[in-house]
Design a protein around this motif. Structure first.
Motif, PDB file in Angstrom:
ATOM      1  N   ASP A  27      38.138  14.476  14.198  1.00 30.26           N
ATOM      2  CA  ASP A  27      37.011  13.588  14.512  1.00 30.26           C
ATOM      3  C   ASP A  27      37.457  12.126  14.509  1.00 30.26           C
ATOM      4  OD1 ASP A  27      35.216  15.670  14.813  1.00 30.26           O
ATOM      5  OD2 ASP A  27      34.313  15.427  12.817  1.00 30.26           O
ATOM      6  N   ARG A  28      38.240  11.751  13.499  1.00 28.38           N
ATOM      7  CA  ARG A  28      38.716  10.360  13.403  1.00 28.38           C
ATOM      8  C   ARG A  28      39.653  10.014  14.560  1.00 28.38           C
ATOM      9  NH1 ARG A  28      36.320   6.710  11.304  1.00 28.38           N
ATOM     10  NH2 ARG A  28      38.189   5.611  10.678  1.00 28.38           N
ATOM     11  N   MET A  29      40.363  11.026  15.065  1.00 31.19           N
ATOM     12  CA  MET A  29      41.245  10.812  16.215  1.00 31.19           C
ATOM     13  C   MET A  29      40.470  10.851  17.529  1.00 31.19           C
ATOM     14  SD  MET A  29      44.566  13.083  15.153  1.00 31.19           S
ATOM     15  CE  MET A  29      45.427  12.718  16.683  1.00 31.19           C
ATOM     16  N   ARG A  30      39.163  11.136  17.441  1.00 28.34           N
ATOM     17  CA  ARG A  30      38.278  11.223  18.590  1.00 28.34           C
ATOM     18  C   ARG A  30      38.710  12.313  19.574  1.00 28.34           C
ATOM     19  NH1 ARG A  30      37.449   5.979  21.422  1.00 28.34           N
ATOM     20  NH2 ARG A  30      35.700   7.093  22.334  1.00 28.34           N
ATOM     21  N   ILE A  31      39.146  13.445  19.009  1.00 28.77           N
ATOM     22  CA  ILE A  31      39.476  14.610  19.823  1.00 28.77           C
ATOM     23  C   ILE A  31      38.169  15.282  20.239  1.00 28.77           C
ATOM     24  CG2 ILE A  31      40.625  16.866  19.816  1.00 28.77           C
ATOM     25  CD1 ILE A  31      42.565  14.472  19.801  1.00 28.77           C
ATOM     26  N   HIS A  32      38.125  15.791  21.443  1.00 28.86           N
ATOM     27  CA  HIS A  32      36.908  16.391  21.998  1.00 28.86           C
ATOM     28  C   HIS A  32      36.334  17.452  21.053  1.00 28.86           C
ATOM     29  CE1 HIS A  32      34.237  18.514  24.736  1.00 28.86           C
ATOM     30  NE2 HIS A  32      34.294  17.437  25.516  1.00 28.86           N
ATOM     31  N   PRO A  33      35.021  17.469  20.867  1.00 32.28           N
ATOM     32  CA  PRO A  33      34.410  18.428  19.937  1.00 32.28           C
ATOM     33  C   PRO A  33      34.567  19.893  20.344  1.00 32.28           C
ATOM     34  CG  PRO A  33      32.725  17.054  20.995  1.00 32.28           C
ATOM     35  CD  PRO A  33      34.053  16.538  21.425  1.00 32.28           C
ATOM     36  N   GLN A  34      34.980  20.173  21.576  1.00 33.77           N
ATOM     37  CA  GLN A  34      35.207  21.556  21.995  1.00 33.77           C
ATOM     38  C   GLN A  34      36.676  21.959  21.929  1.00 33.77           C
ATOM     39  OE1 GLN A  34      33.353  22.002  25.813  1.00 33.77           O
ATOM     40  NE2 GLN A  34      31.309  22.089  24.943  1.00 33.77           N
ATOM     41  N   ALA A  35      37.514  21.092  21.379  1.00 38.15           N
ATOM     42  CA  ALA A  35      38.932  21.418  21.231  1.00 38.15           C
ATOM     43  C   ALA A  35      39.092  22.556  20.226  1.00 38.15           C
ATOM     44  CB  ALA A  35      39.715  20.193  20.778  1.00 38.15           C
ATOM     45  N   ARG A  72      45.024  13.655  24.230  1.00 36.36           N
ATOM     46  CA  ARG A  72      45.177  12.287  23.744  1.00 36.36           C
ATOM     47  C   ARG A  72      43.811  11.730  23.421  1.00 36.36           C
ATOM     48  NH1 ARG A  72      49.517  11.276  28.088  1.00 36.36           N
ATOM     49  NH2 ARG A  72      51.339  11.817  26.891  1.00 36.36           N
ATOM     50  N   PRO A  73      43.742  10.943  22.352  1.00 33.84           N
ATOM     51  CA  PRO A  73      42.454  10.296  22.051  1.00 33.84           C
ATOM     52  C   PRO A  73      42.090   9.346  23.188  1.00 33.84           C
ATOM     53  CG  PRO A  73      44.036   9.986  20.264  1.00 33.84           C
ATOM     54  CD  PRO A  73      44.770  10.613  21.405  1.00 33.84           C
ATOM     55  N   PRO A  74      40.804   9.129  23.408  1.00 31.15           N
ATOM     56  CA  PRO A  74      40.403   8.176  24.451  1.00 31.15           C
ATOM     57  C   PRO A  74      40.911   6.781  24.112  1.00 31.15           C
ATOM     58  CG  PRO A  74      38.493   9.026  23.238  1.00 31.15           C
ATOM     59  CD  PRO A  74      39.695   9.712  22.709  1.00 31.15           C
ATOM     60  N   ARG A  75      41.197   6.004  25.135  1.00 35.74           N
ATOM     61  CA  ARG A  75      41.755   4.665  24.926  1.00 35.74           C
ATOM     62  C   ARG A  75      40.692   3.640  24.555  1.00 35.74           C
ATOM     63  NH1 ARG A  75      47.054   3.828  27.976  1.00 35.74           N
ATOM     64  NH2 ARG A  75      47.699   5.957  28.299  1.00 35.74           N
ATOM     65  N   GLY A  76      39.571   3.696  25.207  1.00 41.23           N
ATOM     66  CA  GLY A  76      38.522   2.710  24.960  1.00 41.23           C
ATOM     67  C   GLY A  76      37.335   3.320  24.251  1.00 41.23           C
ATOM     68  N   GLU A  77      36.495   2.471  23.707  1.00 41.81           N
ATOM     69  CA  GLU A  77      35.305   2.920  22.982  1.00 41.81           C
ATOM     70  C   GLU A  77      34.361   3.726  23.873  1.00 41.81           C
ATOM     71  OE1 GLU A  77      34.252   2.735  19.757  1.00 41.81           O
ATOM     72  OE2 GLU A  77      36.295   2.089  19.328  1.00 41.81           O
ATOM     73  N   ASP A  78      34.308   3.406  25.166  1.00 47.82           N
ATOM     74  CA  ASP A  78      33.377   4.074  26.076  1.00 47.82           C
ATOM     75  C   ASP A  78      33.986   5.288  26.772  1.00 47.82           C
ATOM     76  OD1 ASP A  78      31.428   2.187  25.465  1.00 47.82           O
ATOM     77  OD2 ASP A  78      32.098   0.834  27.061  1.00 47.82           O
ATOM     78  N   ASP A  79      35.289   5.511  26.587  1.00 45.32           N
ATOM     79  CA  ASP A  79      35.950   6.657  27.211  1.00 45.32           C
ATOM     80  C   ASP A  79      35.627   7.932  26.443  1.00 45.32           C
ATOM     81  OD1 ASP A  79      37.100   4.940  29.011  1.00 45.32           O
ATOM     82  OD2 ASP A  79      38.994   4.796  27.935  1.00 45.32           O
ATOM     83  N   GLU A  80      35.497   9.016  27.170  1.00 45.35           N
ATOM     84  CA  GLU A  80      35.211  10.317  26.558  1.00 45.35           C
ATOM     85  C   GLU A  80      36.507  11.100  26.382  1.00 45.35           C
ATOM     86  OE1 GLU A  80      32.309  11.672  25.416  1.00 45.35           O
ATOM     87  OE2 GLU A  80      31.499   9.659  25.726  1.00 45.35           O
ATOM     88  N   PRO A  81      36.661  11.806  25.263  1.00 43.39           N
ATOM     89  CA  PRO A  81      37.831  12.673  25.085  1.00 43.39           C
ATOM     90  C   PRO A  81      37.721  13.895  25.986  1.00 43.39           C
ATOM     91  CG  PRO A  81      36.336  12.915  23.232  1.00 43.39           C
ATOM     92  CD  PRO A  81      35.771  11.835  24.111  1.00 43.39           C
TER      93      PRO A  81
END
Length: 118
Positions: A27-35, A72-81
């Protein structure tokens, strides 16, 4: 997020705590919740076989990671994983136990460190 644990080590391990830690890290790495992630706990003999097979090094090791998709984690705050299969993290509780004793902390703490590293 799908996180599966298979304990084939013969050592009693708090699997719920490992899943919670993995979920927190991802979650902290902002990996997609369906990973998807698989955590495999093995004995020293099995870990030694894997260590020789995949790293060409003798003896058991503490943790091995086998990534599947290059997430890869998303680069920007608005990018989706992006969803994907993270792969397998293989941990040896017997090696973790020895390392924990040397380091002067609990085996569970060592397992948490190894899982996070993996």
């Amino acid at each position: 997020m799908s996180i599966e644990v298979a304990n084939e080590s013969g050592v009693d391990v708090d699997e719920t705590a490992l899943v919670s830690l993995a979920r927190h890290v991802l979650d902290r790495m902002r990996i997609h919740p369906q990973a998807e992630l698989s955590i495999l706990l093995v004995d020293a003999e099995t870990m030694e076989q894997l260590h020789i097979q995949w790293m060409d090094e003798p003896g058991p090791t503490d943790v091995l990671a086998f990534p599947m998709d290059e997430l890869r984690p998303p680069r920007g705050e608005d990018d989706e994983p992006e969803p994907g299969l993270l792969g397998d993290v293989v941990v040896c509780p017997q090696v973790a136990q020895l390392q924990a004793k040397t380091a002067g902390h609990a085996t569970q703490d060592e397992l948490h460190l190894l899982l996070t590293h993996g």
